[in-house]
Design a protein around this motif. Structure first.
Motif, PDB file in Angstrom:
ATOM      1  N   LEU A  19      39.136  30.113  74.081  1.00  0.00           N
ATOM      2  CA  LEU A  19      39.422  31.423  75.011  1.00  0.00           C
ATOM      3  C   LEU A  19      40.206  30.991  76.006  1.00  0.00           C
ATOM      4  O   LEU A  19      41.141  31.909  76.498  1.00  0.00           O
ATOM      5  N   LEU A  20      40.012  29.679  76.449  1.00  0.00           N
ATOM      6  CA  LEU A  20      41.002  29.330  77.579  1.00  0.00           C
ATOM      7  C   LEU A  20      42.327  28.542  77.064  1.00  0.00           C
ATOM      8  O   LEU A  20      43.162  28.196  77.973  1.00  0.00           O
ATOM      9  N   GLU A  21      42.563  28.317  75.832  1.00  0.00           N
ATOM     10  CA  GLU A  21      43.540  27.666  75.267  1.00  0.00           C
ATOM     11  C   GLU A  21      44.734  28.439  75.127  1.00  0.00           C
ATOM     12  O   GLU A  21      44.642  29.902  75.192  1.00  0.00           O
ATOM     13  N   ASP A  22      46.126  28.024  75.347  1.00  0.00           N
ATOM     14  CA  ASP A  22      47.161  28.988  75.079  1.00  0.00           C
ATOM     15  C   ASP A  22      48.305  28.095  73.974  1.00  0.00           C
ATOM     16  O   ASP A  22      48.906  27.101  74.453  1.00  0.00           O
ATOM     17  N   ALA A 123      39.824  34.353  52.998  1.00  0.00           N
ATOM     18  CA  ALA A 123      39.994  35.255  54.205  1.00  0.00           C
ATOM     19  C   ALA A 123      38.893  36.069  54.628  1.00  0.00           C
ATOM     20  O   ALA A 123      38.373  36.560  53.743  1.00  0.00           O
ATOM     21  N   VAL A 124      38.858  36.188  55.924  1.00  0.00           N
ATOM     22  CA  VAL A 124      37.921  37.052  56.701  1.00  0.00           C
ATOM     23  C   VAL A 124      38.298  37.885  57.641  1.00  0.00           C
ATOM     24  O   VAL A 124      39.243  37.366  58.485  1.00  0.00           O
ATOM     25  N   ARG A 125      37.988  39.160  57.871  1.00  0.00           N
ATOM     26  CA  ARG A 125      38.400  40.179  58.928  1.00  0.00           C
ATOM     27  C   ARG A 125      37.238  40.225  59.785  1.00  0.00           C
ATOM     28  O   ARG A 125      36.159  40.516  59.372  1.00  0.00           O
ATOM     29  N   VAL A 126      37.494  40.125  61.113  1.00  0.00           N
ATOM     30  CA  VAL A 126      36.189  40.508  62.161  1.00  0.00           C
ATOM     31  C   VAL A 126      36.896  41.497  63.266  1.00  0.00           C
ATOM     32  O   VAL A 126      37.936  41.607  63.342  1.00  0.00           O
ATOM     33  N   GLY A 127      35.861  41.843  63.909  1.00  0.00           N
ATOM     34  CA  GLY A 127      36.218  42.745  65.110  1.00  0.00           C
ATOM     35  C   GLY A 127      36.314  44.305  64.950  1.00  0.00           C
ATOM     36  O   GLY A 127      35.911  44.627  63.942  1.00  0.00           O
ATOM     37  N   GLY A 128      36.914  44.845  65.839  1.00  0.00           N
ATOM     38  CA  GLY A 128      36.873  46.461  65.749  1.00  0.00           C
ATOM     39  C   GLY A 128      37.824  46.901  66.634  1.00  0.00           C
ATOM     40  O   GLY A 128      38.400  46.361  67.476  1.00  0.00           O
ATOM     41  N   ALA A 129      37.753  48.345  66.801  1.00  0.00           N
ATOM     42  CA  ALA A 129      38.961  48.920  67.670  1.00  0.00           C
ATOM     43  C   ALA A 129      38.552  48.581  69.057  1.00  0.00           C
ATOM     44  O   ALA A 129      39.484  48.551  69.953  1.00  0.00           O
ATOM     45  N   GLY A 130      37.450  48.314  69.492  1.00  0.00           N
ATOM     46  CA  GLY A 130      37.144  48.373  71.182  1.00  0.00           C
ATOM     47  C   GLY A 130      37.376  46.732  71.523  1.00  0.00           C
ATOM     48  O   GLY A 130      37.655  46.678  72.757  1.00  0.00           O
ATOM     49  N   THR A 131      37.540  45.739  70.497  1.00  0.00           N
ATOM     50  CA  THR A 131      37.494  44.453  70.941  1.00  0.00           C
ATOM     51  C   THR A 131      38.929  43.921  70.324  1.00  0.00           C
ATOM     52  O   THR A 131      38.836  42.591  70.777  1.00  0.00           O
ATOM     53  N   VAL A 166      34.607  38.518  74.055  1.00  0.00           N
ATOM     54  CA  VAL A 166      34.660  37.908  75.169  1.00  0.00           C
ATOM     55  C   VAL A 166      36.361  38.073  75.597  1.00  0.00           C
ATOM     56  O   VAL A 166      36.617  38.109  76.645  1.00  0.00           O
ATOM     57  N   ARG A 167      37.153  37.660  74.512  1.00  0.00           N
ATOM     58  CA  ARG A 167      38.545  37.629  74.817  1.00  0.00           C
ATOM     59  C   ARG A 167      39.208  39.034  75.442  1.00  0.00           C
ATOM     60  O   ARG A 167      39.886  39.257  76.177  1.00  0.00           O
ATOM     61  N   GLY A 171      40.618  40.194  78.872  1.00  0.00           N
ATOM     62  CA  GLY A 171      41.852  40.878  79.160  1.00  0.00           C
ATOM     63  C   GLY A 171      41.535  41.879  79.975  1.00  0.00           C
ATOM     64  O   GLY A 171      42.765  42.108  80.747  1.00  0.00           O
ATOM     65  N   LYS A 172      40.695  42.481  79.625  1.00  0.00           N
ATOM     66  CA  LYS A 172      40.550  43.964  80.265  1.00  0.00           C
ATOM     67  C   LYS A 172      40.475  43.509  81.790  1.00  0.00           C
ATOM     68  O   LYS A 172      40.946  44.233  82.635  1.00  0.00           O
ATOM     69  N   ALA A 173      39.472  42.498  82.189  1.00  0.00           N
ATOM     70  CA  ALA A 173      39.338  42.213  83.741  1.00  0.00           C
ATOM     71  C   ALA A 173      40.506  41.685  84.246  1.00  0.00           C
ATOM     72  O   ALA A 173      40.857  42.186  85.480  1.00  0.00           O
ATOM     73  N   GLY A 174      41.457  40.869  83.537  1.00  0.00           N
ATOM     74  CA  GLY A 174      42.816  40.524  84.073  1.00  0.00           C
ATOM     75  C   GLY A 174      43.645  41.511  84.153  1.00  0.00           C
ATOM     76  O   GLY A 174      44.511  41.482  85.396  1.00  0.00           O
ATOM     77  N   MET A 175      43.529  42.491  83.246  1.00  0.00           N
ATOM     78  CA  MET A 175      44.439  43.585  83.573  1.00  0.00           C
ATOM     79  C   MET A 175      44.277  44.355  84.873  1.00  0.00           C
ATOM     80  O   MET A 175      44.929  44.966  85.598  1.00  0.00           O
TER      81      MET A 175
END
Length: 358
Positions: A19-22, A123-131, A166-167, A171-175
Motif C-alpha cells: 500500500l505504501l509502494e509507488d 485472472a480474478v476480479r476483486v473489489g466493488g464500487a465503494g472501494t 484500505v487503499r 485515498g479518501k483520507a488523503g483527499m
C-alpha cells in the motif's frame, strides 16, 4: 489450499506493505511470479466510482524481458482482461474469457494474445464500487497454469480485496487532508500535530513554511525554539493534553503565536497547534466572486475589496478613478445590495464569505 508460512511472508504481508509502494504492490507481484512460475503478472486498478482501470502495475519474469509489450487496453477492448463481465472473486482461465460464439471476434482475440505471447492465463476480479476494483492476471506462453495456481489466486482474492479497501480509505483520507490543507493555506493558516510532550508528529505545508523545526535523534521533530519558549510549550502541551475539546491555550513563540487545542480522538496526536501568517492579500478573483454572490457591478465589488483591505471609501474610490461623491454613492449601493448597515458589517461579510478563497 494449505496456508504456508512462506505465503504469509512473501504474499500476504507484501499485500499490506505494498500500500505504501509507488507503484503499489510491485514486490507482491514479483513474489507471485516466483511462486507460480508465471511469465507475467499484471494488476489493473480502478478508483472508487470509476468503471475503467486508471493504474496498471506489471511484473515480468527474467525470461520475458524481450517479449512484446503487454497491452491491457487492447485486451480490454477485445473483452478479455480486465473484463467487467468477470464475476468478483472467481478465478477465470483464458478459455473462459474467449468469445467462441463470434468467430471474427475470437480471431481478433487470439491474434492479440499471440502477439503478446499469451497462450495460458488465470485472472480474478476483486473489489466493488465503494472501494475501487482490481483485476489480477497471470500469464504463460507454453505450459498451462495448474489447479494450485488457481487455488492460490482464489485464496489471495479476499486479502487483495481487503488491501484494496484500505487503499481506498487511505485515498479518501488523503483527499480530505489535501482539501483542508489547501483551504487553510489560502487563509495563511498552518497546523501541526503534537504529542503531550510537544514532539511534532505532523505538519502541513503552511506550518512548514511558517515555523522552524529541529530534527531529533528519533523519528520525531520539535520546534526550533529558545529554551524558555520550548519549556513553555512543553508545559502547555502537558496541561492541555486530555482536556475537554473546547479548551484552548495560546503560546508565544516570539514573533508568532501558536494556538493549541486538544486533538480529535483517534487522530494519533494529543494536540493540534494552529499558526497564522499576516493576513494574505485578497486573491485576484475575489472581486469577481463577490460580485457574483451579491449582484454587484465590477466597480462596486472592487470598492468592497478595497474597504476590506483597509482602504477608506475615498482611497478606494480614487484608486478606481471615482470622484469622492461617486465613491460614496457606490458605498450606499453596496450596503443596500449586501444587506449590511455600514462599513464594518460589509468588511465582515466579505471576510467570512467565499471571496478570500477565490
Amino acid at each position: 489450499m494449505a496456508f504456508l508460512s512462506t505465503d504469509q511472508r512473501e504474499l500476504y504481508l507484501p499485500l499490506m506493505e505494498g500500500l505504501l509502494e509507488d507503484p503499489p504492490w510491485q514486490r507482491f507481484l514479483g513474489n507471485l511470479l516466483q511462486r507460480t512460475g508465471a511469465r507475467r503478472a499484471a494488476l489493473a486498478l480502478a478508483q472508487p466510482g470509476s468503471p475503467e482501470p486508471t493504474l496498471t502495475v506489471r511484473a515480468d519474469a527474467a525470461r520475458a524481458a524481450l517479449d512484446p509489450p503487454l497491452d491491457l487496453a487492447r485486451l480490454a477492448a477485445l473483452g478479455l482482461f480486465p473484463g467487467t463481465a468477470m464475476r468478483t472473486g472467481r478465478v477465470y482461465t483464458l478459455g473462459e474469457m474467449l468469445d467462441f460464439d463470434v468467430p471474427a471476434r475470437l480471431g481478433a482475440q487470439r491474434s492479440a494474445l499471440g502477439a503478446m505471447r499469451i497462450n495460458h492465463a488465470r485472472a480474478v476480479r476483486v473489489g466493488g464500487a465503494g472501494t475501487g476494483e482490481a483485476w489480477l492476471l497471470l500469464t504463460r506462453e507454453r505450459e498451462d497454469l495448474g489447479a494450485a495456481d488457481s487455488a492460490l489466486l482464489a485464496a489471495l482474492a479476499p486479502h487483495l480485496a481487503a488491501a484494496l479497501a484500505v487503499r481506498a480509505a487511505l485515498g479518501k483520507a488523503g483527499m480530505h487532508a489535501a482539501m483542508a490543507e489547501s483551504t487553510l493555506a489560502l487563509l495563511g493558516t498552518g497546523e501541526i500535530a503534537l504529542s503531550a510532550t510537544a514532539a511534532v508528529l505532523a505538519a502541513d505545508s503552511e506550518a512548514e513554511r511558517l515555523l522552524a523545526f529541529t530534527a531529533d535523534p528519533g523519528p520525531l521533530r520539535r520546534l526550533q525554539l529558545l529554551p524558555e519558549t520550548a519549556r513553555a510549550l512543553e508545559a502547555a502541551c502537558a496541561q492541555l493534553a486530555g482536556a475537554p475539546p473546547e479548551a484552548r491555550r495560546l503560546v508565544s513563540l516570539g514573533t508568532r503565536h501558536l494556538l493549541l487545542r486538544p486533538a480529535p480522538p483517534g487522530s494519533g496526536a494529543a494536540l493540534i497547534g494552529m499558526i497564522r501568517s499576516a493576513p494574505p492579500a485578497m486573491p485576484s478573483d475575489a472581486a469577481t466572486v463577490l460580485a457574483a454572490a451579491h449582484g454587484l457591478s465590477p466597480r462596486e465589488a472592487a470598492l468592497a475589496i478595497g474597504l476590506t483591505q483597509g482602504e477608506t471609501i475615498l482611497e478606494a474610490g480614487q484608486r478606481l478613478g471615482l470622484t469622492p461623491e461617486t465613491a460614496r454613492n457606490y458605498s450606499k449601493r453596496l450596503y443596500a445590495k449586501t444587506g449590511t448597515a455600514g462599513q464594518a458589517q460589509l468588511v465582515a461579510l466579505v471576510l467570512t464569505g467565499l471571496a478570500p478563497l477565490a
